[in-house]
Design a protein around this motif. Structure first.
Motif, PDB file in Angstrom:
ATOM      1  N   LEU A 180      44.569  34.944  46.828  1.00  0.00           N
ATOM      2  CA  LEU A 180      43.151  34.630  46.942  1.00  0.00           C
ATOM      3  C   LEU A 180      42.070  35.550  47.786  1.00  0.00           C
ATOM      4  O   LEU A 180      41.194  35.994  47.207  1.00  0.00           O
ATOM      5  N   LEU A 181      42.762  35.904  48.862  1.00  0.00           N
ATOM      6  CA  LEU A 181      41.771  36.532  49.850  1.00  0.00           C
ATOM      7  C   LEU A 181      41.856  38.012  49.230  1.00  0.00           C
ATOM      8  O   LEU A 181      41.020  38.623  49.332  1.00  0.00           O
ATOM      9  N   ALA A 182      43.286  38.346  48.916  1.00  0.00           N
ATOM     10  CA  ALA A 182      43.235  39.697  48.372  1.00  0.00           C
ATOM     11  C   ALA A 182      42.192  39.761  47.217  1.00  0.00           C
ATOM     12  O   ALA A 182      41.697  40.842  47.074  1.00  0.00           O
ATOM     13  N   ILE A 183      42.093  38.970  46.225  1.00  0.00           N
ATOM     14  CA  ILE A 183      41.082  38.968  45.075  1.00  0.00           C
ATOM     15  C   ILE A 183      39.653  38.926  45.691  1.00  0.00           C
ATOM     16  O   ILE A 183      38.981  39.936  45.289  1.00  0.00           O
ATOM     17  N   LEU A 184      39.393  38.342  46.736  1.00  0.00           N
ATOM     18  CA  LEU A 184      37.989  38.570  47.299  1.00  0.00           C
ATOM     19  C   LEU A 184      37.592  39.799  47.877  1.00  0.00           C
ATOM     20  O   LEU A 184      36.892  40.541  47.777  1.00  0.00           O
ATOM     21  N   LYS A 185      38.868  40.454  48.673  1.00  0.00           N
ATOM     22  CA  LYS A 185      38.521  41.619  49.144  1.00  0.00           C
ATOM     23  C   LYS A 185      38.501  42.795  48.026  1.00  0.00           C
ATOM     24  O   LYS A 185      37.807  43.790  48.139  1.00  0.00           O
ATOM     25  N   LYS A 186      39.085  42.482  46.913  1.00  0.00           N
ATOM     26  CA  LYS A 186      38.884  43.475  45.879  1.00  0.00           C
ATOM     27  C   LYS A 186      37.769  43.458  45.381  1.00  0.00           C
ATOM     28  O   LYS A 186      37.159  44.503  44.815  1.00  0.00           O
TER      29      LYS A 186
END
Length: 375
Positions: A180-186
């Motif tokens: 989830l956090l990787a998606i937000l960062k992307k």
């Protein structure tokens, strides 16, 4: 002011017209992640709900791209801002795919009919959060973690300029928290999306946030970059920690040290001692450790879990003074656990301690010690 996509002026939030937190000044640019942290009940969710018009402001103003949000229509706001809250929604007879599809409604006509391009965006968003496999399942029949991923997919396919999330990782396992956090960062890096969220996981907040807001008492107590916020002293103050400790270097919590007179001496270094320290702490066994250099990762954990830490200055050979202190502790302890296999010039003194313990018949492995203790 034009640089900030979201900002508040003298915002006051609360319930039934009664102020809870006053004069909140928040400024968030596109391509930034701003995270709210603080104790339970501090008002983090209240701030987010008030900024997204789910609660009426007690006072002040919220601006979205320099427009007053209370002057914007619901559809205008929905095309720019997406919200993922922790409240459980219970829609009747809607599949997961149907829920995600509602994220496209701000872009449809009066009848809310989705076109082929809309459905492609729905499925792409579900694929991003690994939820496509249960798209046909009833939304009320899936787990809390799966629901959270569906709600994130709905927000993604809304194509917002800012996404607001209230404790988005609460129901997720480790893998899906990181995803989830990787998606937000992307989204932040590739699309310039602004992210405003609250998090309970301090280690994650420390790693992903550009700015952090600390909500404490009836005010915003601190507002700054993670390096300014995440210090052991301040986090202890913010959360009123009295049992155990927060380790700012590792971004993690440690339990309190065992009480009593130490019977075990641990020779550690280069991170080899940490699992032994924690194993002894779990078993309630007080211990002494040394000689550890102050820049060694073992030192960060040892200083909160050990009864005594014999520490050497960084990049210095172990001094005779520290060796003498270590020998005294070694003599008073019943057994010695040596975690180090290789001794270099800087920690040669620990080889000497290990040899003394071997000659005195005190040297033992942690596995042997725990078996001995449990027998």
């Amino acid at each position: 002011m034009g640089d900030f996509f979201v900002r508040t002026e003298q915002m006051t939030v609360g319930y039934d017209g009664k102020p809870l937190i006053k004069n909140i000044e928040i400024q968030l640019k596109k391509g930034e992640i701003l995270t709210l942290i603080g104790p339970n009940g501090a008002g983090k969710s209240t701030i987010l709900k008030s900024m997204t018009r789910q609660l009426k402001l007690v006072g002040g103003t919220v601006y979205l791209n320099n427009e007053m949000m209370n002057h914007m229509s619901g559809k205008e706001v929905a095309r720019r801002l997406a919200v993922v809250m922790t409240e459980r929604i219970r829609p009747e007879l809607m599949s997961c795919e149907d829920i995600v599809a509602t994220g496209r409604y701000p872009y449809t006509g009066t009848l809310g009919i989705l076109g082929e391009e809309d459905w492609e965006k729905v499925h792409r968003a579900m694929e991003m959060v690994h939820a496509l496999e249960f798209k046909d399942r009833d939304f009320t029949a899936i787990s809390d973690g799966q629901r959270q991923r569906i709600l994130l997919a709905r927000a993604i396919c809304q194509e917002p300029e800012i996404i607001v999330l209230d404790e988005p990782t609460s129901f997720l396992d480790i893998r899906h928290k990181l995803e989830l956090l990787a998606i937000l960062k992307k989204m932040v890096l590739e699309n310039g999306t602004a992210v405003l969220m609250s998090l309970h996981e301090l280690d994650l907040a420390q790693k992903i946030s550009d700015k952090v807001i600390c909500v404490h008492g009836d005010k915003i107590e601190k507002y700054g970059i993670p390096e300014e916020i995440f210090t052991s002293e301040y986090i202890h103050h913010l959360y009123g920690i009295t049992t155990g400790s927060y380790n700012a270097s590792f971004g993690c919590l440690e339990m309190e040290s065992p009480k009593g007179t130490p019977k075990i001496f641990v020779i550690g270094g280069n991170g080899t001692g940490i699992p032994v320290y924690r194993k002894l702490q779990r078993a309630g066994i007080p211990f002494v450790t040394g000689v550890i250099h102050k820049n060694d990762m073992d030192h960060e954990v040892a200083k909160v879990l050990a009864t005594e830490v014999i520490a050497e200055e960084p990049f210095e050979e172990i001094s005779e003074k520290n060796l003498e202190t270590a020998r005294k502790w070694l003599d008073s302890c019943e057994q010695v656990i040596c975690c180090v296999d290789v001794f270099g010039k800087m920690n040669a003194g620990n080889r000497e301690l290990s040899e003394i313990a071997r000659k005195e018949g005190k040297l033992i492995t942690i596995t042997e010690y725990m078996k001995q203790k449990n027998s």
